[in-house]
Design a protein around this motif. Structure first.
Motif, PDB file in Angstrom:
ATOM      1  N   ARG A  55       0.833  -1.213   0.000  1.00  0.00           N
ATOM      2  CA  ARG A  55       0.000   0.000   0.000  1.00  0.00           C
ATOM      3  C   ARG A  55       0.862   1.256   0.000  1.00  0.00           C
ATOM      4  O   ARG A  55       0.587   2.222  -0.730  1.00  0.00           O
ATOM      5  CB  ARG A  55      -0.921  -0.015   1.216  1.00  0.00           C
ATOM      6  CG  ARG A  55      -1.929   1.127   1.251  1.00  0.00           C
ATOM      7  CD  ARG A  55      -3.015   0.853   2.276  1.00  0.00           C
ATOM      8  NE  ARG A  55      -3.983   1.935   2.299  1.00  0.00           N
ATOM      9  CZ  ARG A  55      -3.969   2.928   3.174  1.00  0.00           C
ATOM     10  NH1 ARG A  55      -3.039   2.975   4.116  1.00  0.00           N
ATOM     11  NH2 ARG A  55      -4.884   3.881   3.133  1.00  0.00           N
ATOM     12  N   ASN A  56       1.913   1.269   0.801  1.00  0.00           N
ATOM     13  CA  ASN A  56       2.815   2.429   0.826  1.00  0.00           C
ATOM     14  C   ASN A  56       3.529   2.598  -0.508  1.00  0.00           C
ATOM     15  O   ASN A  56       3.728   3.728  -0.978  1.00  0.00           O
ATOM     16  CB  ASN A  56       3.844   2.281   1.953  1.00  0.00           C
ATOM     17  CG  ASN A  56       3.277   2.697   3.290  1.00  0.00           C
ATOM     18  OD1 ASN A  56       2.232   3.336   3.368  1.00  0.00           O
ATOM     19  ND2 ASN A  56       3.961   2.329   4.360  1.00  0.00           N
ATOM     20  N   LEU A 106       2.430   1.723  -3.477  1.00  0.00           N
ATOM     21  CA  LEU A 106       1.483   2.234  -4.463  1.00  0.00           C
ATOM     22  C   LEU A 106       1.232   3.733  -4.294  1.00  0.00           C
ATOM     23  O   LEU A 106       0.980   4.438  -5.268  1.00  0.00           O
ATOM     24  CB  LEU A 106       0.159   1.466  -4.362  1.00  0.00           C
ATOM     25  CG  LEU A 106       0.214  -0.005  -4.761  1.00  0.00           C
ATOM     26  CD1 LEU A 106      -1.149  -0.666  -4.567  1.00  0.00           C
ATOM     27  CD2 LEU A 106       0.682  -0.159  -6.208  1.00  0.00           C
ATOM     28  N   LYS A 107       1.308   4.201  -3.064  1.00  0.00           N
ATOM     29  CA  LYS A 107       1.140   5.639  -2.827  1.00  0.00           C
ATOM     30  C   LYS A 107       2.248   6.451  -3.491  1.00  0.00           C
ATOM     31  O   LYS A 107       2.061   7.623  -3.842  1.00  0.00           O
ATOM     32  CB  LYS A 107       1.129   5.932  -1.319  1.00  0.00           C
ATOM     33  CG  LYS A 107      -0.119   5.480  -0.597  1.00  0.00           C
ATOM     34  CD  LYS A 107      -0.003   5.794   0.877  1.00  0.00           C
ATOM     35  CE  LYS A 107      -1.229   5.347   1.655  1.00  0.00           C
ATOM     36  NZ  LYS A 107      -1.094   5.654   3.104  1.00  0.00           N
ATOM     37  N   GLN A 108       3.424   5.826  -3.650  1.00  0.00           N
ATOM     38  CA  GLN A 108       4.573   6.524  -4.234  1.00  0.00           C
ATOM     39  C   GLN A 108       4.563   6.494  -5.764  1.00  0.00           C
ATOM     40  O   GLN A 108       5.312   7.220  -6.401  1.00  0.00           O
ATOM     41  CB  GLN A 108       5.866   5.900  -3.723  1.00  0.00           C
ATOM     42  CG  GLN A 108       6.034   5.961  -2.206  1.00  0.00           C
ATOM     43  CD  GLN A 108       7.181   5.098  -1.723  1.00  0.00           C
ATOM     44  OE1 GLN A 108       8.085   4.744  -2.487  1.00  0.00           O
ATOM     45  NE2 GLN A 108       7.160   4.742  -0.443  1.00  0.00           N
ATOM     46  N   LYS A 109       3.728   5.625  -6.331  1.00  0.00           N
ATOM     47  CA  LYS A 109       3.710   5.475  -7.782  1.00  0.00           C
ATOM     48  C   LYS A 109       2.487   6.179  -8.376  1.00  0.00           C
ATOM     49  O   LYS A 109       1.443   6.285  -7.746  1.00  0.00           O
ATOM     50  CB  LYS A 109       3.692   3.985  -8.162  1.00  0.00           C
ATOM     51  CG  LYS A 109       4.979   3.259  -7.781  1.00  0.00           C
ATOM     52  CD  LYS A 109       4.941   1.812  -8.196  1.00  0.00           C
ATOM     53  CE  LYS A 109       6.289   1.140  -7.948  1.00  0.00           C
ATOM     54  NZ  LYS A 109       7.353   1.660  -8.827  1.00  0.00           N
ATOM     55  N   SER A 110       2.641   6.650  -9.597  1.00  0.00           N
ATOM     56  CA  SER A 110       1.542   7.358 -10.268  1.00  0.00           C
ATOM     57  C   SER A 110       0.751   6.389 -11.139  1.00  0.00           C
ATOM     58  O   SER A 110       0.705   6.503 -12.372  1.00  0.00           O
ATOM     59  CB  SER A 110       2.102   8.510 -11.116  1.00  0.00           C
ATOM     60  OG  SER A 110       2.808   9.427 -10.315  1.00  0.00           O
ATOM     61  N   PRO A 150      -5.956   4.911 -10.606  1.00  0.00           N
ATOM     62  CA  PRO A 150      -6.644   4.384  -9.413  1.00  0.00           C
ATOM     63  C   PRO A 150      -7.173   2.968  -9.587  1.00  0.00           C
ATOM     64  O   PRO A 150      -7.114   2.161  -8.654  1.00  0.00           O
ATOM     65  CB  PRO A 150      -7.792   5.385  -9.213  1.00  0.00           C
ATOM     66  CG  PRO A 150      -7.307   6.645  -9.827  1.00  0.00           C
ATOM     67  CD  PRO A 150      -6.460   6.233 -10.994  1.00  0.00           C
ATOM     68  N   SER A 184      -4.285   0.461  -9.075  1.00  0.00           N
ATOM     69  CA  SER A 184      -3.949   0.311  -7.651  1.00  0.00           C
ATOM     70  C   SER A 184      -5.018  -0.498  -6.930  1.00  0.00           C
ATOM     71  O   SER A 184      -4.705  -1.370  -6.106  1.00  0.00           O
ATOM     72  CB  SER A 184      -3.809   1.692  -7.004  1.00  0.00           C
ATOM     73  OG  SER A 184      -2.695   2.383  -7.511  1.00  0.00           O
ATOM     74  N   HIS A 185      -6.266  -0.207  -7.237  1.00  0.00           N
ATOM     75  CA  HIS A 185      -7.365  -0.937  -6.601  1.00  0.00           C
ATOM     76  C   HIS A 185      -7.286  -2.430  -6.930  1.00  0.00           C
ATOM     77  O   HIS A 185      -7.471  -3.287  -6.044  1.00  0.00           O
ATOM     78  CB  HIS A 185      -8.704  -0.364  -7.072  1.00  0.00           C
ATOM     79  CG  HIS A 185      -9.895  -1.089  -6.525  1.00  0.00           C
ATOM     80  ND1 HIS A 185     -10.309  -0.948  -5.223  1.00  0.00           N
ATOM     81  CD2 HIS A 185     -10.741  -1.984  -7.109  1.00  0.00           C
ATOM     82  CE1 HIS A 185     -11.369  -1.727  -5.019  1.00  0.00           C
ATOM     83  NE2 HIS A 185     -11.653  -2.352  -6.150  1.00  0.00           N
TER      84      HIS A 185
END
Length: 203
Positions: A161-162, A164-168, A171, A174-175
């Motif tokens: 999860r962390n 994925l927050k750093q990658k563009s 949505p 990521s989901h």
């Protein structure tokens, strides 16, 4: 009673337990596990509480509680063997701070549910005073179901999860990833978790 479930950090918080018996001792141990700073106030204290005091794990004040004892308390637990004393303390504090009545759940403004921790996993259950035994039984079921494997698995979920927050990433991508890693295969295989995480690093 209408309540919302919250997790509250108690590390280095000043917590007061009023009472010196076995119930008070259990509350003290719970607070110490959360690294709270604990003061126990009671004219008499059981041997376990006295030992904690001698070891400087807690501060023990051997007298009846007075109003000034609660002025800086983040949380107070009224756990004497006198129902009316617990109620008096609770009624005095419930409008200004967190207070739990160990003898009557409905008197305080917060409850301390039966809880179970396994790494980052934290489960708690309350029956709102209807059956503490049922809450305890449910906790025991969790203890059997969620073994040590969940520690590494939930750490993996956290790390993904962390990352994925750093990658563009879109949505929806990521989901989909977060849904995929909920598959039991990732829970059961550390090797599969490692391979998948390495793949995500290269996205």
């Amino acid at each position: 009673m209408n309540m919302i479930s919250l997790l509250v950090e108690l590390k280095d918080r000043h917590c007061v337990v009023v009472g010196g018996g076995k119930i008070a001792y259990r509350k003290v141990m719970m607070l110490l596990e959360e690294e709270a700073k604990v003061t126990v106030i009671s004219p008499k204290a059981c041997s376990e509480i006295e030992e904690l005091s001698k070891g400087e794990k807690i501060k023990l004040i051997q007298r009846k509680a007075v109003e000034e004892d609660f002025s800086h308390a983040f949380l107070t637990i009224a756990a004497t063997n006198e129902v009316e004393e617990n109620r008096r303390i609770t009624q005095r504090l419930k409008s200004i701070s967190l207070v739990n009545d160990a003898s009557a759940y409905e008197e305080g403004n917060c409850q301390i549910p039966a809880s179970f921790k396994k790494g980052r996993l934290h489960l708690s259950v309350s029956t709102n005073g209807a059956s503490p035994k049922l809450a305890k039984r449910m906790k025991e079921v969790w203890q059997e179901k969620y073994d040590d494997n969940y520690i590494a698995y939930i750490d993996f979920l956290y790390e993904v999860r962390n990352l994925l927050k750093q990658k563009s990433l879109p949505p929806e991508v990521s989901h989909a990833i977060l849904e995929e890693i909920l598959d039991n295969a990732y829970k059961d295989s550390g090797e599969l978790r490692h391979i998948y995480y390495e793949k995500l690093l290269n996205l």
